[in-house]
Design a protein around this motif. Structure first.
Motif, mmCIF file in Angstrom:
data_model
loop_
_atom_site.group_PDB
_atom_site.id
_atom_site.type_symbol
_atom_site.label_atom_id
_atom_site.label_comp_id
_atom_site.label_asym_id
_atom_site.label_seq_id
_atom_site.Cartn_x
_atom_site.Cartn_y
_atom_site.Cartn_z
ATOM 1 N N LEU A 390 48.279 98.227 48.398
ATOM 2 C CA LEU A 390 48.813 99.301 47.571
ATOM 3 C C LEU A 390 49.429 100.346 48.583
ATOM 4 C CD1 LEU A 390 45.708 99.782 45.060
ATOM 5 C CD2 LEU A 390 48.104 99.072 44.356
ATOM 6 N N CYS A 391 48.715 100.598 49.596
ATOM 7 C CA CYS A 391 49.427 101.363 50.590
ATOM 8 C C CYS A 391 50.463 100.943 51.077
ATOM 9 C CB CYS A 391 48.238 101.828 51.982
ATOM 10 S SG CYS A 391 46.840 102.503 51.393
ATOM 11 N N GLY A 392 50.353 99.462 51.389
ATOM 12 C CA GLY A 392 51.820 99.038 52.072
ATOM 13 C C GLY A 392 52.898 99.020 51.301
ATOM 14 N N ASP A 393 53.033 99.083 49.762
ATOM 15 C CA ASP A 393 53.788 99.204 48.909
ATOM 16 C C ASP A 393 54.425 100.669 49.075
ATOM 17 O OD1 ASP A 393 53.281 96.852 47.857
ATOM 18 O OD2 ASP A 393 52.443 97.467 46.010
ATOM 19 N N LEU A 394 53.639 101.657 49.397
ATOM 20 C CA LEU A 394 54.237 102.933 49.354
ATOM 21 C C LEU A 394 55.146 103.283 50.766
ATOM 22 C CD1 LEU A 394 53.904 105.419 47.649
ATOM 23 C CD2 LEU A 394 52.226 106.129 49.338
ATOM 24 N N LEU A 395 54.828 102.401 51.740
ATOM 25 C CA LEU A 395 55.766 102.557 52.854
ATOM 26 C C LEU A 395 57.261 102.678 52.881
ATOM 27 C CD1 LEU A 395 53.324 100.695 55.492
ATOM 28 C CD2 LEU A 395 53.490 103.180 55.254
ATOM 29 N N PRO A 396 57.739 101.483 52.446
ATOM 30 C CA PRO A 396 59.329 101.581 52.325
ATOM 31 C C PRO A 396 59.750 102.744 51.648
ATOM 32 C CG PRO A 396 58.454 99.688 51.444
ATOM 33 C CD PRO A 396 57.177 100.120 51.586
ATOM 34 N N ILE A 397 59.017 103.032 50.489
ATOM 35 C CA ILE A 397 59.719 104.107 49.861
ATOM 36 C C ILE A 397 59.486 105.532 50.541
ATOM 37 C CG2 ILE A 397 59.305 105.346 47.410
ATOM 38 C CD1 ILE A 397 58.047 102.385 46.840
ATOM 39 N N TYR A 416 47.773 103.420 55.295
ATOM 40 C CA TYR A 416 47.845 101.963 55.626
ATOM 41 C C TYR A 416 46.900 101.547 56.741
ATOM 42 C CZ TYR A 416 50.164 97.730 56.591
ATOM 43 O OH TYR A 416 50.097 96.070 56.707
ATOM 44 N N LEU A 417 46.967 102.141 57.851
ATOM 45 C CA LEU A 417 46.442 101.835 59.210
ATOM 46 C C LEU A 417 44.925 101.637 58.775
ATOM 47 C CD1 LEU A 417 46.726 101.611 62.389
ATOM 48 C CD2 LEU A 417 45.919 104.036 62.550
ATOM 49 N N SER A 447 50.907 98.980 66.580
ATOM 50 C CA SER A 447 52.604 99.581 66.508
ATOM 51 C C SER A 447 52.536 100.504 65.167
ATOM 52 C CB SER A 447 53.493 98.416 66.396
ATOM 53 O OG SER A 447 53.492 98.080 65.014
ATOM 54 N N VAL A 448 51.630 100.253 64.270
ATOM 55 C CA VAL A 448 51.746 101.406 62.959
ATOM 56 C C VAL A 448 51.181 102.636 63.686
ATOM 57 C CG1 VAL A 448 50.436 101.741 60.973
ATOM 58 C CG2 VAL A 448 51.422 99.544 61.271
ATOM 59 N N ALA A 449 50.054 102.737 64.417
ATOM 60 C CA ALA A 449 49.439 103.905 64.899
ATOM 61 C C ALA A 449 50.540 104.711 65.743
ATOM 62 C CB ALA A 449 48.131 103.632 65.742
ATOM 63 N N LYS A 450 51.230 103.937 66.535
ATOM 64 C CA LYS A 450 52.080 104.579 67.489
ATOM 65 C C LYS A 450 53.281 105.134 66.764
ATOM 66 C CE LYS A 450 51.349 102.042 71.754
ATOM 67 N NZ LYS A 450 51.875 101.125 72.693
#
Ligand SMILES: C[S@@+](CC[C@H](N)C(=O)[O-])C[C@H]1O[C@@H](n2cnc3c(N)ncnc32)[C@H](O)[C@@H]1O
Length: 489
Positions: A390-397, A416-417, A447-450
């Motif tokens: 669910l958190c991943g779905d929000l990222l590109p948007i 997401y992290l 890489s997400v955290a950075k």
């Protein structure tokens, strides 16, 4: 910097009024304005008394003036306001003025600032802003609300008589309320409640749903505006007054109601909303087509596949959205209610539709709270995997709607992290992934955290985002220490 950066020019035109343009190239992250608030106050409709000093919940009244609420930790508030009611011109005004009419808070602040010679010039800049009262008068809602909660209590209190230089009339007070509302930023108090902050220079920024700047606010509500993207000379400086996670017609409705304006930004003019399809519907006729709103024409939704071209009437779309919106309110935090709403509406709406995103965010936050309280019964991995999805779905948007440096995207990355790291650790501890697999997952988390830290680097330390930065840095440290242990193979 109570002034704008030297790289900005203050200009005026009929459509946007006073606004700013870049006069030289500007790099992302460059500070464009730093400004203290003219005033910060609760919203008109706030029903919880706030301490006049720290704006957190209040429990007592100032012993000296007996008018302003205070909390247990604050023993004094603004000296001029206190003095005015304790022994100054306002000493004859009923002591229960503010407690009985808490909605007057912001306007009362402005009126008392106008009484102070060293503050008057700043207030005057705000008051120079023209307001066409006829555009607001007799409007249901806002005008009535101002009238009942602010204007009438002040007119009946006797304040107009003790502030004779201001020549206060009902209309003058309505105009002040409108100026406060249309120029205020939402700011968050330390107790999490939203307040409104008025900034004299910050008020000159026009709106775009695709802003090219970021507004940062520290704990003292000082505002820092910085560039989100590279700016070229001549580009207008925009902020956003609307929620980027709403669809175009909902943002436009919000802007019409709160700011009396029509937005014509690139996102509002693009039926695909920058390729996100946040307002697109599934075609009812072809199996994999999506229908978008015919913005300049009929207002109906039409399938993008020209060989299909099926139409969904606007009325049908609006009825469905109202129904789902209502069901979201009725769901009241019930996980199963959100899940069934999601299942039903997946068949009708584009996967990125803003209502599906709203439902998904609700589910993700229930799962997060449940994980925090350890109230998940058992299928922890399954639920964690669901949260990651669910958190991943929000990222590109989030990435697409706010270009460049974006706090919204940074926060989405953080959510997401958290879920991703939790799932990865559980999978490793239960032997579902070997050391190599675990290290590969940790690399992704690193890489997400950075990326999130990079986006938050211009935020003040003493702000909610500053604290978030510390939290992400701690998480990164933990990830990197595990990577040292397991990433060598
Ligand atoms: C915070 S004030 C901006 C101050 C304005 N520049 C001035 O000189 O008073 C907000 C008002 O500016 C106008 N405005 C801001 N952005 C706009 C836009 N993109 N298109 C049209 N009007 C806009 C609307 O009337 C809105 O209520």
């Amino acid at each position: 910097m109570q002034e704008y950066s030297e790289k900005l020019e203050d200009i005026y035109d009929e459509k946007l009024g006073r606004h700013l343009v870049a006069s030289l190239s500007i790099e992302p992250g460059e500070t464009l304005l730093e400004e203290q608030p003219l005033l910060v106050a609760p919203h008109w409709e706030c029903d919880r008394l706030k301490c006049a000093q720290c704006l957190q919940e209040s429990y007592v009244i100032c012993r000296r003036c007996q008018v302003y609420p205070l909390c247990m930790d604050c023993s004094a508030h603004d000296a001029f306001e206190c003095e005015f009611f304790a022994s100054g011109a306002g000493s004859g005004i009923g002591k229960d003025l503010l407690i009985k009419n808490y909605g007057i808070c912001a306007l009362l602040k402005l009126l008392l600032l106008l009484e102070q010679p060293d503050q008057r010039a700043q207030c005057q800049i705000l008051l120079e802003r023209p307001v066409k009262l006829e555009d607001y008068r007799n409007e249901d809602g806002v005008w009535q609300e101002h009238e009942e909660q602010v204007v009438r209590p002040i007119m009946e209190s006797g304040l107009a008589q003790v502030l004779p230089d201001q020549q206060l009339t009902s209309d003058a007070l309505h105009a002040h309320c409108i100026r406060i509302d249309t120029s205020a930023y939402e700011v968050t108090a330390r107790d999490g409640d939203t307040l409104k902050g008025v900034y004299v220079r910050g008020a000159n920024l026009p709106h775009s749903c695709v802003p090219n700047t970021v507004v940062a606010l520290d704990e003292q509500f000082n505002l820092k505006l910085y560039a989100a993207v590279p700016l070229e000379s001549g580009q207008i400086i925009f902020t956003s007054y609307a929620n980027p996670l709403m669809g175009t017609s909902q943002r436009q409705h919000q802007l019409r109601m709160t700011r009396h304006m029509e937005c014509a930004c690139v996102r509002c003019l693009d039926p695909t909303e920058l390729g996100t399809h946040m307002s697109s519907m599934k075609c009812r006729d072809c199996s994999d087509g999506y229908a978008v709103c015919d913005l300049g024409g009929t207002g109906n939704w039409r399938c993008l596949d020209v060989s299909c071209g099926a139409v969904i009437p606007a009325a049908d779309v609006h009825e469905l959205l109202a129904e789902v919106g209502g069901a979201l309110v009725d769901a009241k935090g019930e996980l199963s209610a959100y899940e069934s709403l999601l299942a039903q509406n997946k068949q009708l709406l584009h996967p990125n539709h803003f209502l599906l995103l709203d439902i998904k965010q609700n589910i993700a936050s229930i799962l997060r709270a449940a994980a925090l309280m350890n109230s998940l019964n058992d299928p922890c991995k399954k639920l964690l995997a669901r949260r990651v999805e669910l958190c991943g779905d929000l990222l590109p948007i989030c990435r697409a709607v706010i270009p460049g440096i974006s706090k919204l995207y940074a926060i989405a990355l953080f959510e997401y992290l958290l879920s991703f790291v939790e799932l990865t650790e559980l999978q490793f501890s239960e032997g579902d992934v070997d050391k190599k697999g675990y290290a590969a997952q940790l690399k992704r988390a690193q890489s997400v955290a950075k990326e999130a830290l990079d986006l938050l680097q211009f935020e003040p330390e003493n702000s909610a985002e500053g604290f978030l930065t510390e939290r992400i840095a701690m998480e990164l440290e933990r990830i990197e220490s595990d990577l040292m242990k397991y990433g060598k193979h």
